[in-house]
Design an enzyme around this catalytic site. Structure first.
Site, PDB file in Angstrom:
ATOM      1  N   GLU A 205      37.697 -20.323 110.292  1.00 39.15           N
ATOM      2  CA  GLU A 205      38.642 -20.181 109.183  1.00 39.15           C
ATOM      3  C   GLU A 205      39.211 -18.765 109.202  1.00 39.15           C
ATOM      4  OE1 GLU A 205      38.329 -20.050 104.333  1.00 39.15           O
ATOM      5  OE2 GLU A 205      37.306 -21.672 105.369  1.00 39.15           O
TER       6      GLU A 205
ATOM      7  N   ARG B  56      43.483 -25.255 105.138  1.00 38.85           N
ATOM      8  CA  ARG B  56      43.585 -23.863 105.610  1.00 38.85           C
ATOM      9  C   ARG B  56      44.784 -23.676 106.525  1.00 38.85           C
ATOM     10  NH1 ARG B  56      41.005 -24.380 102.059  1.00 38.85           N
ATOM     11  NH2 ARG B  56      38.807 -23.928 101.683  1.00 38.85           N
TER      12      ARG B  56
ATOM     13  N   SER C 127      33.962 -17.116 104.149  1.00 44.67           N
ATOM     14  CA  SER C 127      33.568 -18.266 104.974  1.00 44.67           C
ATOM     15  C   SER C 127      34.152 -18.110 106.375  1.00 44.67           C
ATOM     16  CB  SER C 127      34.078 -19.566 104.352  1.00 44.67           C
ATOM     17  OG  SER C 127      33.509 -19.760 103.074  1.00 44.67           O
TER      18      SER C 127
END
Length: 336
Positions: free
Chosen positions: A320, A154, A224
């Site tokens: 995230e 990420r 998420s």
């Protein structure tokens, strides 16, 4: 009069101006016309983003479209406008019998966000298919082509060196014709590698995601919320002694990735609610706008989850989701 910022959380957050652009020229014009130099934030669909408060500037919604496809003997090459919807591209490739994106089906958001976030799911990350990224340098109008995104989990160079003053306008994707299925995660392990097809993987990923993840149009969410934490093997082994059923994903560098959703679930937090924000009943990794949540409701809930997981497992969760303050992106970890 302030304008509402599009966001998949469905939060009532506002900016001085919200402007949709469809061309590179419009994008640069807004930058040049920006006086007295208000903060500028560029978004796609507003997924994977939490505006923690109203934004004291201009939010630009990138809707630069366009898809061109070429091929060589070895691969298909796609050039895709940053404002295209990611899942639409996955669907188009599958319909044309082009493989490689099937594991990344139904990830919310636009194509321009894929390299920035190095999106990933079911054992595949964007970096596997990354060819190049075209950036507009807003101050000069120069177009820069970046072939090394310095991708991590990420993470990418687009969150660092190109965070300010640049906009993703096109993304190059390379899909090798020699297909190798990735069947390392969850129910995908049940497929026979000798007989599986890209369409079968695509269908299964869509089925799993639809069964677990809420549609933002129905129940506001940003996808998420937390990253899956990566820890040393020694720490993982200690946890496995206490929790032998804990899912683990060994990494090439010897570290172990844990499932953040599982950790949150083990804290008994599915359905837990603060204000109008709640942990989703089916997937603990997703925080939802259950009842007219405020941004602070979401922040407080995330803070509580992080505290619970740290107390129970001695593992620190990192968001995230990208956190946006009143003037731009803020460090999400320190905010929680």
């Amino acid at each position: 009069m302030k304008q509402k910022i599009p966001n998949t959380f469905g939060l009532a957050v506002f900016a001085q101006k919200v402007i949709t652009v469809t061309t590179v020229e419009q994008l640069q014009q807004i930058w040049q016309d920006n006086s007295p130099h208000l903060p500028i934030m560029i978004i796609g669909e507003g997924s994977n983003t939490l505006f923690t408060c109203d934004f004291d500037g201009i939010v630009i919604v990138n809707r630069i479209k366009g898809i061109t496809m070429t091929e060589t003997d070895q691969a298909w090459h796609l050039k895709v406008g940053a404002g295209e919807i990611w899942h639409d591209i996955v669907l188009q490739t599958i319909e044309q019998n082009i493989s490689g994106l099937e594991n990344l089906a139904l990830i919310p958001g636009c194509v321009g966000s894929a390299p920035i976030q190095n999106i990933g799911a079911y054992g595949v990350e964007f970096q596997k298919v990354a060819d190049y990224v075209e950036l507009l340098e807003l101050a000069t109008g120069n177009i820069i082509t970046v072939t090394d995104g310095q991708y991590g989990y990420r993470e990418s160079i687009f969150k660092k060196a190109y965070l300010q003053g640049y906009a993703v306008i096109n993304v190059g994707i390379k899909l090798p014709k020699q297909w190798q299925p990735v069947l390392t995660y969850g129910e995908l392990r049940n497929f026979d590698p000798q007989h599986v097809t890209p369409q079968m993987v695509f269908n299964k990923v869509c089925e799993i995601r639809r069964s677990k993840l809420p549609d933002p149009k129905v129940l506001g969410n940003g996808g998420s919320f937390f990253k899956n934490p990566v820890i040393d093997k020694i720490e993982a082994d200690k946890l496995l002694e206490i929790y032998p059923n804990m899912p683990i994903y060994p990494q090439v560098n010897g570290q172990i990735k844990l499932a953040a959703g599982w950790l949150i679930d083990q804290c008994g937090l599915k359905g837990y609610q603060i204000g109008g924000a709640a942990v989703h009943q089916q997937q603990a990794l997703v925080l939802v706008n259950k009842n007219q949540a405020t941004a602070q409701d979401v922040v407080e809930l995330a803070r509580y989850i992080k505290k619970c997981v740290l107390q129970k497992f001695l593992v620190s969760l990192s968001p995230e989701i990208r956190f946006i303050g009143n003037k731009g992106e803020i460090e999400a970890d320190s905010y929680l």
